[in-house]
Design a protein around this motif. Structure first.
Motif, PDB file in Angstrom:
ATOM      1  N   GLY A  71     -16.353 -27.818  33.290  1.00  0.00           N
ATOM      2  CA  GLY A  71     -16.305 -26.793  34.321  1.00  0.00           C
ATOM      3  C   GLY A  71     -17.217 -25.648  33.942  1.00  0.00           C
ATOM      4  N   PRO A  72     -17.299 -24.653  34.809  1.00  0.00           N
ATOM      5  CA  PRO A  72     -18.162 -23.510  34.505  1.00  0.00           C
ATOM      6  C   PRO A  72     -17.605 -22.687  33.342  1.00  0.00           C
ATOM      7  CG  PRO A  72     -16.963 -23.146  36.558  1.00  0.00           C
ATOM      8  CD  PRO A  72     -16.647 -24.539  36.115  1.00  0.00           C
ATOM      9  N   CYS A  73     -18.504 -22.202  32.517  1.00  0.00           N
ATOM     10  CA  CYS A  73     -18.160 -21.333  31.391  1.00  0.00           C
ATOM     11  C   CYS A  73     -18.827 -19.983  31.656  1.00  0.00           C
ATOM     12  CB  CYS A  73     -18.689 -21.936  30.089  1.00  0.00           C
ATOM     13  SG  CYS A  73     -18.399 -20.911  28.626  1.00  0.00           S
ATOM     14  N   TYR A  74     -18.024 -18.933  31.581  1.00  0.00           N
ATOM     15  CA  TYR A  74     -18.520 -17.600  31.918  1.00  0.00           C
ATOM     16  C   TYR A  74     -18.624 -16.726  30.677  1.00  0.00           C
ATOM     17  CZ  TYR A  74     -17.306 -19.171  36.583  1.00  0.00           C
ATOM     18  OH  TYR A  74     -17.216 -19.882  37.746  1.00  0.00           O
ATOM     19  N   ARG A  75     -19.712 -15.989  30.588  1.00  0.00           N
ATOM     20  CA  ARG A  75     -19.934 -15.095  29.448  1.00  0.00           C
ATOM     21  C   ARG A  75     -19.186 -13.779  29.567  1.00  0.00           C
ATOM     22  NH1 ARG A  75     -25.775 -16.665  30.185  1.00  0.00           N
ATOM     23  NH2 ARG A  75     -26.015 -18.446  28.794  1.00  0.00           N
ATOM     24  N   VAL A  93     -25.629 -22.181  32.033  1.00  0.00           N
ATOM     25  CA  VAL A  93     -26.389 -23.029  32.945  1.00  0.00           C
ATOM     26  C   VAL A  93     -25.666 -24.327  33.299  1.00  0.00           C
ATOM     27  CG1 VAL A  93     -28.556 -24.293  33.226  1.00  0.00           C
ATOM     28  CG2 VAL A  93     -28.559 -22.045  32.158  1.00  0.00           C
ATOM     29  N   GLN A  94     -25.042 -24.988  32.325  1.00  0.00           N
ATOM     30  CA  GLN A  94     -24.391 -26.279  32.572  1.00  0.00           C
ATOM     31  C   GLN A  94     -22.882 -26.168  32.456  1.00  0.00           C
ATOM     32  OE1 GLN A  94     -26.249 -28.815  29.624  1.00  0.00           O
ATOM     33  NE2 GLN A  94     -27.524 -29.743  31.205  1.00  0.00           N
ATOM     34  N   ASN A  95     -22.164 -27.017  33.194  1.00  0.00           N
ATOM     35  CA  ASN A  95     -20.729 -27.107  33.036  1.00  0.00           C
ATOM     36  C   ASN A  95     -20.415 -27.730  31.680  1.00  0.00           C
ATOM     37  OD1 ASN A  95     -20.236 -26.021  35.540  1.00  0.00           O
ATOM     38  ND2 ASN A  95     -19.814 -27.966  36.531  1.00  0.00           N
ATOM     39  N   ILE A  96     -19.420 -27.195  30.981  1.00  0.00           N
ATOM     40  CA  ILE A  96     -19.034 -27.694  29.664  1.00  0.00           C
ATOM     41  C   ILE A  96     -17.504 -27.737  29.576  1.00  0.00           C
ATOM     42  CG2 ILE A  96     -21.128 -26.949  28.468  1.00  0.00           C
ATOM     43  CD1 ILE A  96     -19.691 -24.451  27.532  1.00  0.00           C
ATOM     44  N   THR A  97     -16.984 -28.333  28.513  1.00  0.00           N
ATOM     45  CA  THR A  97     -15.534 -28.415  28.346  1.00  0.00           C
ATOM     46  C   THR A  97     -14.968 -27.044  27.984  1.00  0.00           C
ATOM     47  OG1 THR A  97     -15.597 -28.937  25.989  1.00  0.00           O
ATOM     48  CG2 THR A  97     -15.702 -30.808  27.521  1.00  0.00           C
ATOM     49  N   CYS A 123     -14.161 -22.032  22.256  1.00  0.00           N
ATOM     50  CA  CYS A 123     -14.204 -22.045  20.791  1.00  0.00           C
ATOM     51  C   CYS A 123     -15.553 -21.590  20.249  1.00  0.00           C
ATOM     52  CB  CYS A 123     -13.887 -23.443  20.250  1.00  0.00           C
ATOM     53  SG  CYS A 123     -12.254 -24.046  20.713  1.00  0.00           S
ATOM     54  N   SER A 124     -16.568 -21.560  21.102  1.00  0.00           N
ATOM     55  CA  SER A 124     -17.918 -21.212  20.650  1.00  0.00           C
ATOM     56  C   SER A 124     -18.155 -19.714  20.542  1.00  0.00           C
ATOM     57  CB  SER A 124     -18.947 -21.799  21.627  1.00  0.00           C
ATOM     58  OG  SER A 124     -18.857 -21.134  22.873  1.00  0.00           O
ATOM     59  N   ARG A 125     -17.234 -18.920  21.059  1.00  0.00           N
ATOM     60  CA  ARG A 125     -17.363 -17.466  21.138  1.00  0.00           C
ATOM     61  C   ARG A 125     -18.378 -17.017  22.177  1.00  0.00           C
ATOM     62  NH1 ARG A 125     -16.878 -15.018  15.034  1.00  0.00           N
ATOM     63  NH2 ARG A 125     -14.956 -16.076  14.503  1.00  0.00           N
ATOM     64  N   VAL A 126     -19.063 -17.963  22.819  1.00  0.00           N
ATOM     65  CA  VAL A 126     -20.009 -17.613  23.878  1.00  0.00           C
ATOM     66  C   VAL A 126     -19.240 -17.321  25.160  1.00  0.00           C
ATOM     67  CG1 VAL A 126     -21.869 -18.506  25.342  1.00  0.00           C
ATOM     68  CG2 VAL A 126     -21.907 -18.921  22.887  1.00  0.00           C
TER      69      VAL A 126
END
Length: 129
Positions: free
Chosen positions: A48-52, A64-68, A74-77
């Motif tokens: 799904g979308p990941c928001y900063r 830019v891309q949908n990720i888990t 967990c990436s802190r991004v």
């Protein structure tokens, strides 16, 4: 070994000759150390979308891309994930430990985990995936 603190969290420890085995509770799988059971949410492949940015329930600046959810949070991004703008759990919380059992910056992949959800009891039978 089953009497050691922290062994087979979220599951049941079974003593076996020279070692032990964890039988995980429903909804949990063994982690790579095979010494505890972690939530199956860890291995969700749903993207799904990941928001900063997450502010007052509003998400902005999607990657830019949908990720888990695990990779996002967990990436802190990522600060929030998914079409519903779910805020990522804060570090040091139970919610964070559930989806990021190895801490920030690391994520599990399905091949890292061993399923051991044997059914126990008089009518049960052993099943290990």
């Amino acid at each position: 070994e089953c009497s050691l603190p922290g062994i087979c969290q979220n599951g049941k420890c079974l003593n076996v000759r020279g070692s032990y085995s964890c039988v995980c509770s429903p909804g949990f799988v063994q982690d790579t150390s095979k010494s505890r059971c972690i939530s199956q949410q860890v291995i969700s492949l749903t993207k799904g979308p990941c928001y900063r940015i997450w502010r007052s329930g509003t998400c902005s600046l999607p990657v830019v891309q949908n990720i888990t959810k695990q990779i996002c949070c967990c990436s802190r991004v990522g600060k929030a994930w998914g079409p519903d703008c779910q805020k990522c759990p804060s570090p040091l919380t139970e919610g964070f430990r559930e989806i990021c059992p190895a801490g920030s910056g690391y994520h599990y992949i399905r091949s890292d985990l061993r399923y051991n959800n044997r059914i126990t009891g008089e009518r049960g039978r052993g099943i290990t995936n």
